[in-house]
Design an enzyme around this catalytic site. Structure first.
Site, mmCIF file in Angstrom:
data_model
loop_
_atom_site.group_PDB
_atom_site.id
_atom_site.type_symbol
_atom_site.label_atom_id
_atom_site.label_comp_id
_atom_site.label_asym_id
_atom_site.label_seq_id
_atom_site.Cartn_x
_atom_site.Cartn_y
_atom_site.Cartn_z
ATOM 1 N N GLY A 221 0.808 -1.214 0.000
ATOM 2 C CA GLY A 221 0.000 0.000 0.000
ATOM 3 C C GLY A 221 0.844 1.267 0.000
ATOM 4 O O GLY A 221 0.534 2.238 -0.696
ATOM 5 N N SER A 222 1.927 1.262 0.763
ATOM 6 C CA SER A 222 2.773 2.459 0.839
ATOM 7 C C SER A 222 3.331 2.803 -0.537
ATOM 8 O O SER A 222 3.328 3.967 -0.957
ATOM 9 C CB SER A 222 3.934 2.235 1.809
ATOM 10 N N GLN B 295 -7.605 0.594 4.074
ATOM 11 C CA GLN B 295 -8.455 0.062 5.150
ATOM 12 C C GLN B 295 -9.843 -0.327 4.646
ATOM 13 O O GLN B 295 -10.561 -1.070 5.314
ATOM 14 C CB GLN B 295 -8.588 1.088 6.289
ATOM 15 N N SER C 116 -3.818 -2.687 -0.255
ATOM 16 C CA SER C 116 -2.734 -3.516 0.263
ATOM 17 C C SER C 116 -3.267 -4.883 0.677
ATOM 18 O O SER C 116 -4.237 -4.978 1.439
ATOM 19 C CB SER C 116 -2.098 -2.819 1.468
ATOM 20 N N HIS D 236 -2.249 -7.292 2.670
ATOM 21 C CA HIS D 236 -2.216 -7.849 4.034
ATOM 22 C C HIS D 236 -3.267 -7.253 4.956
ATOM 23 O O HIS D 236 -3.390 -7.650 6.113
ATOM 24 C CB HIS D 236 -0.808 -7.758 4.639
ATOM 25 N N THR E 294 11.089 -8.241 -11.223
ATOM 26 C CA THR E 294 10.330 -9.474 -11.464
ATOM 27 C C THR E 294 9.155 -9.545 -10.501
ATOM 28 O O THR E 294 9.309 -9.329 -9.300
ATOM 29 C CB THR E 294 11.252 -10.705 -11.286
ATOM 30 N N CYS F 20 2.237 1.753 13.007
ATOM 31 C CA CYS F 20 3.384 2.463 12.425
ATOM 32 C C CYS F 20 3.981 3.473 13.385
ATOM 33 O O CYS F 20 5.154 3.788 13.312
ATOM 34 C CB CYS F 20 2.958 3.169 11.153
#
Ligand SMILES: *Cc1c(COP(=O)(O)O)cnc(C)c1O
Length: 394
Positions: free
Chosen positions: A69-70, A178, A198, A200, A236, A323
């Site tokens: 996501g970042s 989110q 993202s 995860h 890759t 974070c």
């Protein structure tokens, strides 16, 4: 153990694990290779792209795979900003409670000469379209407002913001990390130009994400290398993670409505129970929030100590966001909605997910009041408040 920190990360679900295993064991070719092993991998990669696109109402050509996501946020902001600058537009509108992936990318753009305007966030944690409309100028090249806030759980009026920006001809980016897999995401209906998600955060693996960029809008690479992702992201492809992400997103979108109803019930029960603790308050709007998301401030309690006590009781929670934990700075999000620093230090975030049950909520509702009472009994600040030497804030 009760895991109630799904906004930080989620356990990879069976669909993701299965898809990843197939890629790791059988489909390990390089999608850029011309032989059959590579072509099989290339087909799997395009299959993942089609499936992700279908889940968010995009076309496969609008999907760029990233390592999370970042990265997707950074690439969206840099792509839109640099394209704006080429047309003499250097004003960017965003909000004070964005994730650091957005805030720190915007800081870097500000150092390059962009004028970044961060909107205040109202106490209910919901930014209004009127605020954004008032901030837009002739030289605005980008508006970025997250779909749902990771610390508060509040959901933003994305479709309204999308319509506003589309009408003004300004690219609109939303960090939907989110929201994706938890709330309906439809880039066409919501008129989104750039979107980040993202894996995860919805039962997929870490290190996989998506940048959606609407057809015709500029995309510029952050990572230069080979011709992967149509030249916009060298390296890759991490096919196992990308296939796992596609499987996890499909699975969560399939069960989204029923799961949202179930988690909303658990969330409201948790909120009601925690609200009975004296001098405590929910952060953000009670209804316009993510299904499994509860954020509280407890007066006279230190968030980190509360986390340790809960961890001892077998409950994984968070204070603010993963974070910023580890730093002693109060959360920029809680400060943004007007919580004083003292209260921001006493925050607790509980975020529920697929494996949580009503019994988990009951256990949390036993553990949290006990831990809060124990910490208050040891706190000199709390004693001062009780004795009337210091005022109560809540
Ligand atoms: C987790 C998160 C991110 C970062 O995603 P990563 O894949 O961990 O890089 C960005 N924005 C929000 C709102 C998040 O919750």
């Amino acid at each position: 153990m009760i895991y109630a920190d799904h906004a930080a990360t989620t356990r990879p679900g069976p669909e993701a694990l299965c898809a990843m295993r197939v890629c790791l064991e059988e489909n390990w070719g390089n999608p850029s290779s011309l032989h059959q092993s590579g072509q099989r991998a290339a087909a799997a990669l395009e299959d993942a792209r089609r499936r992700v696109a279908a889940c968010i109402g995009a076309s496969p050509r609008e999907i760029y795979f990233t390592a999370g996501g970042s990265e997707a946020d950074n690439q969206a902001l840099c792509s839109a900003a640099r394209a704006g600058a080429r047309r003499g537009r250097t004003h960017i509108v965003s909000t004070a409670f964005e994730h650091h992936a957005v805030l720190h990318a915007l800081e870097a753009l500000a150092e390059e000469g962009f004028e970044v305007q961060l909107l205040d966030v109202p106490p209910d944690g919901v930014v209004s379209a009127a605020q954004v409309a008032a901030a837009i100028r002739a030289d605005t090249c980008l508006v970025s407002v997250m779909s749902a806030n990771n610390e508060l759980g509040t959901v933003q009026p994305v479709a309204e913001l999308g319509a506003l920006c589309r009408a003004r001809g300004i690219p609109f980016h939303t960090d939907a990390v989110q929201a994706a897999g938890h709330l309906p995401v439809d880039v066409a209906a919501q008129q989104v130009d750039y979107l980040a998600l993202s894996a995860h955060k919805f039962g997929g693996p870490k290190g996989a994400g998506v940048l959606y960029a609407r057809r015709g809008l500029p995309v510029a690479p952050l990572i230069r290398g080979g011709a992967q992702e149509r030249g916009q992201r060298g390296g890759t492809e991490n096919l196992p993670a990308l296939a796992g992400m596609a499987a996890a997103l499909e699975a969560s979108c399939r069960t989204l409505e029923a799961e949202a109803r179930r988690l909303t019930r658990l969330r409201d029960r948790l909120t009601d129970g925690l609200s009975r603790i004296p001098h405590a308050a929910l952060n953000g709007d009670p209804a316009r929030r993510l299904p499994g998301h509860v954020s509280f401030c407890f007066e006279g309690v230190e968030g980190e100590s509360l986390l340790l006590l809960l961890d001892e009781a077998g409950i994984c929670a968070s204070s603010g966001s993963a974070c910023t934990s580890g730093s002693l700075e109060p959360s920029h999000v809680l400060l943004a909605i007007g919580r004083p620093a003292e209260l921001a230090h006493g925050s607790l975030r509980l975020t529920l997910g697929p494996e949580n049950t009503e019994a988990d909520v009951d256990a949390i509702l036993e553990a949290v009041p006990a831990a809060v009472a124990r910490l208050r009994a040891m706190s000199p600040l709390w004693r001062d408040k009780i004795n009337g030497k210091k005022p109560f804030l809540l």
